[in-house]
Scaffold this active site. Structure first.
Site, PDB file in Angstrom:
ATOM      1  N   ALA A 153       0.868  -1.182   0.000  1.00 47.61           N
ATOM      2  CA  ALA A 153       0.000   0.000   0.000  1.00 47.61           C
ATOM      3  C   ALA A 153       0.900   1.226   0.000  1.00 47.61           C
ATOM      4  O   ALA A 153       0.803   2.093   0.862  1.00 47.61           O
ATOM      5  CB  ALA A 153      -0.931  -0.006   1.203  1.00 47.61           C
ATOM      6  N   GLY A 181       1.023   3.705  -2.032  1.00 45.80           N
ATOM      7  CA  GLY A 181       0.267   4.939  -2.239  1.00 45.80           C
ATOM      8  C   GLY A 181       0.882   5.887  -3.255  1.00 45.80           C
ATOM      9  O   GLY A 181       0.749   7.102  -3.139  1.00 45.80           O
ATOM     10  N   LEU A 182       1.564   5.298  -4.251  1.00 44.68           N
ATOM     11  CA  LEU A 182       2.155   6.083  -5.344  1.00 44.68           C
ATOM     12  C   LEU A 182       3.182   7.112  -4.857  1.00 44.68           C
ATOM     13  O   LEU A 182       3.302   8.204  -5.415  1.00 44.68           O
ATOM     14  CB  LEU A 182       1.072   6.783  -6.176  1.00 44.68           C
ATOM     15  CG  LEU A 182       0.011   5.881  -6.811  1.00 44.68           C
ATOM     16  CD1 LEU A 182      -0.998   6.716  -7.600  1.00 44.68           C
ATOM     17  CD2 LEU A 182       0.635   4.828  -7.717  1.00 44.68           C
ATOM     18  N   CYS A 198      -4.320   1.453  -9.754  1.00 39.94           N
ATOM     19  CA  CYS A 198      -3.722   1.345  -8.427  1.00 39.94           C
ATOM     20  C   CYS A 198      -4.821   1.286  -7.366  1.00 39.94           C
ATOM     21  O   CYS A 198      -5.647   2.195  -7.287  1.00 39.94           O
ATOM     22  CB  CYS A 198      -2.793   2.525  -8.145  1.00 39.94           C
ATOM     23  SG  CYS A 198      -2.109   2.500  -6.476  1.00 39.94           S
ATOM     24  N   LYS A 233      -2.734   0.342 -18.267  1.00 38.35           N
ATOM     25  CA  LYS A 233      -2.629  -0.740 -17.282  1.00 38.35           C
ATOM     26  C   LYS A 233      -3.987  -0.984 -16.628  1.00 38.35           C
ATOM     27  O   LYS A 233      -4.567  -0.079 -16.031  1.00 38.35           O
ATOM     28  CB  LYS A 233      -1.588  -0.377 -16.220  1.00 38.35           C
ATOM     29  CG  LYS A 233      -1.234  -1.522 -15.281  1.00 38.35           C
ATOM     30  CD  LYS A 233      -0.016  -1.166 -14.441  1.00 38.35           C
ATOM     31  CE  LYS A 233       0.493  -2.362 -13.663  1.00 38.35           C
ATOM     32  NZ  LYS A 233       1.747  -2.045 -12.932  1.00 38.35           N
ATOM     33  N   THR A 247      -2.585  -5.343  -9.327  1.00 44.08           N
ATOM     34  CA  THR A 247      -2.816  -6.140  -8.128  1.00 44.08           C
ATOM     35  C   THR A 247      -4.295  -6.234  -7.755  1.00 44.08           C
ATOM     36  O   THR A 247      -5.118  -5.453  -8.215  1.00 44.08           O
ATOM     37  CB  THR A 247      -2.057  -5.530  -6.942  1.00 44.08           C
ATOM     38  OG1 THR A 247      -2.487  -4.172  -6.778  1.00 44.08           O
ATOM     39  CG2 THR A 247      -0.560  -5.560  -7.179  1.00 44.08           C
ATOM     40  N   GLY A 257       2.369 -11.218  -6.707  1.00 42.10           N
ATOM     41  CA  GLY A 257       3.170 -12.410  -6.482  1.00 42.10           C
ATOM     42  C   GLY A 257       2.526 -13.664  -7.048  1.00 42.10           C
ATOM     43  O   GLY A 257       1.468 -13.617  -7.692  1.00 42.10           O
ATOM     44  N   GLY A 278       2.004 -10.545 -13.387  1.00 39.65           N
ATOM     45  CA  GLY A 278       1.244 -11.086 -12.266  1.00 39.65           C
ATOM     46  C   GLY A 278       1.842 -12.393 -11.792  1.00 39.65           C
ATOM     47  O   GLY A 278       1.467 -13.458 -12.263  1.00 39.65           O
ATOM     48  N   GLY A 293       7.792  -8.272 -11.547  1.00 40.24           N
ATOM     49  CA  GLY A 293       7.542  -7.336 -10.460  1.00 40.24           C
ATOM     50  C   GLY A 293       8.001  -7.840  -9.117  1.00 40.24           C
ATOM     51  O   GLY A 293       9.154  -7.675  -8.725  1.00 40.24           O
TER      52      GLY A 293
END
Length: 310
Positions: free
Chosen positions: A73, A75-76, A133, A169, A197, A221, A251, A273
């Site tokens: 999290a 948060g950019l 996001c 995305k 995610t 993950g 992913g 990722g």
């Protein structure tokens, strides 16, 4: 065994040396992974999200491991477009790998402003539009679930980024991802990246509180890989195959086998990722593994794997 495998692919008109990229948010701005691998061996690099103004991100804790994955999290959190230009573009300029900037914002005007600031720089190959996001209150996923809004923001960004490649995305948190994918293509997307995610939660049973300060985070993950493969295949068959729009699949990719699954499902390229946090040179190992697979299976060109699901 064929020793000479053509590892190059074409992605929205851009020829890359191989189909293995980094995924936004996991590799910083370009130079953070340079101690662990030669970035120029990658097919593409995507920066963490850039916003018009600096963002501190969410309160901590903002990362937690879970079974077969992790929640974040963040948060950019980022240094903002001005400091990105001053500090990071000189680093990017030295690379030969195509670099894409992930763009985020709270309003459509925010997104457009970032793209307009950056589209003049030749060292930037294109943009990844972050409308998925799950960890921000404004922007992000709120733009990525309504087809009309997706079409509008994609069209606005395409107009702002000139000749640069625009990747949209997509979030998996929708009823039918083909509907949102189609909206992005209708809005002018040159490519799609999927999936981002899943919104998720971990609870501390001693305190009876969420572990993350944000309460929820984005699950990434290996836990999400089979769903991601399915969604890539669905969008490929229902939206992009006929439109000649490439997919950047992501992913839970940890191995060459994982990456090949995504390509067989319809992805033209793949992005690594969460695995970078475990082994920062994962992408290089995957590149080598894909090449060995092609050699062993008499595949002359890696592009022949794209959509080759029987």
């Amino acid at each position: 065994m064929n020793e000479n495998v053509d590892m190059s692919i074409e992605f929205a008109g851009l020829k890359t040396v191989n189909p293995v990229w980094t995924a936004s948010g996991t590799c910083g701005y370009a130079d953070e992974l340079s101690d662990f691998m030669d970035l120029n061996r990658l097919g593409g690099f995507i920066t963490k999200s850039i916003t018009i103004k600096p963002r501190p991100g969410n309160d901590t804790p903002r990362v937690v491991e879970t079974d077969s994955g992790m929640l974040n999290a963040i948060g950019l959190a980022n240094l903002g477009v001005d400091e990105f230009i001053a500090q990071k573009l000189p680093v990017i300029e030295k690379l030969t790998v195509p670099v894409f900037v992930n763009v985020a914002g709270e309003t459509i005007d925010d997104y457009v402003a970032v793209a307009q600031r950056l589209c003049q720089y030749p060292q930037i190959a294109g943009f990844e539009l972050n409308i998925s996001c799950p960890n921000v209150k404004h922007g992000g996923i709120t733009f990525g679930t309504e087809p009309d809004v997706i079409k509008e923001i994609t069209s606005a960004l395409k107009a702002a980024c000139g000749q640069k490649i625009l990747i949209v995305k997509l979030t998996p948190s929708v009823t039918d991802i083909s509907v949102t994918a189609k909206a992005a293509v209708e809005g002018g997307a040159d490519a799609l990246s999927l999936i981002n995610t899943f919104t998720a939660m971990v609870i501390d049973i001693e305190t009876r509180k969420p572990v993350l300060a944000n309460r929820t985070g984005g699950l990434s993950g290996p836990a999400i890989k089979p769903i991601a493969v399915y969604m890539v295949n669905k969008v490929y068959n229902e939206v992009t195959k006929g439109a000649n729009i490439p997919i950047l699949g992501m992913g839970g990719i940890r191995t060459a086998s994982d990456a090949i699954e995504f390509m067989l499902a319809g992805a033209s390229a793949v992005a690594i990722g969460t695995a970078n946090f475990i082994e920062p040179d994962t992408a290089i190992k995957i590149i080598d593994g894909i090449e060995k697979y092609c050699q062993a299976h008499q595949v002359n060109a890696v592009k022949d794997l794209i959509g080759a699901l029987q």
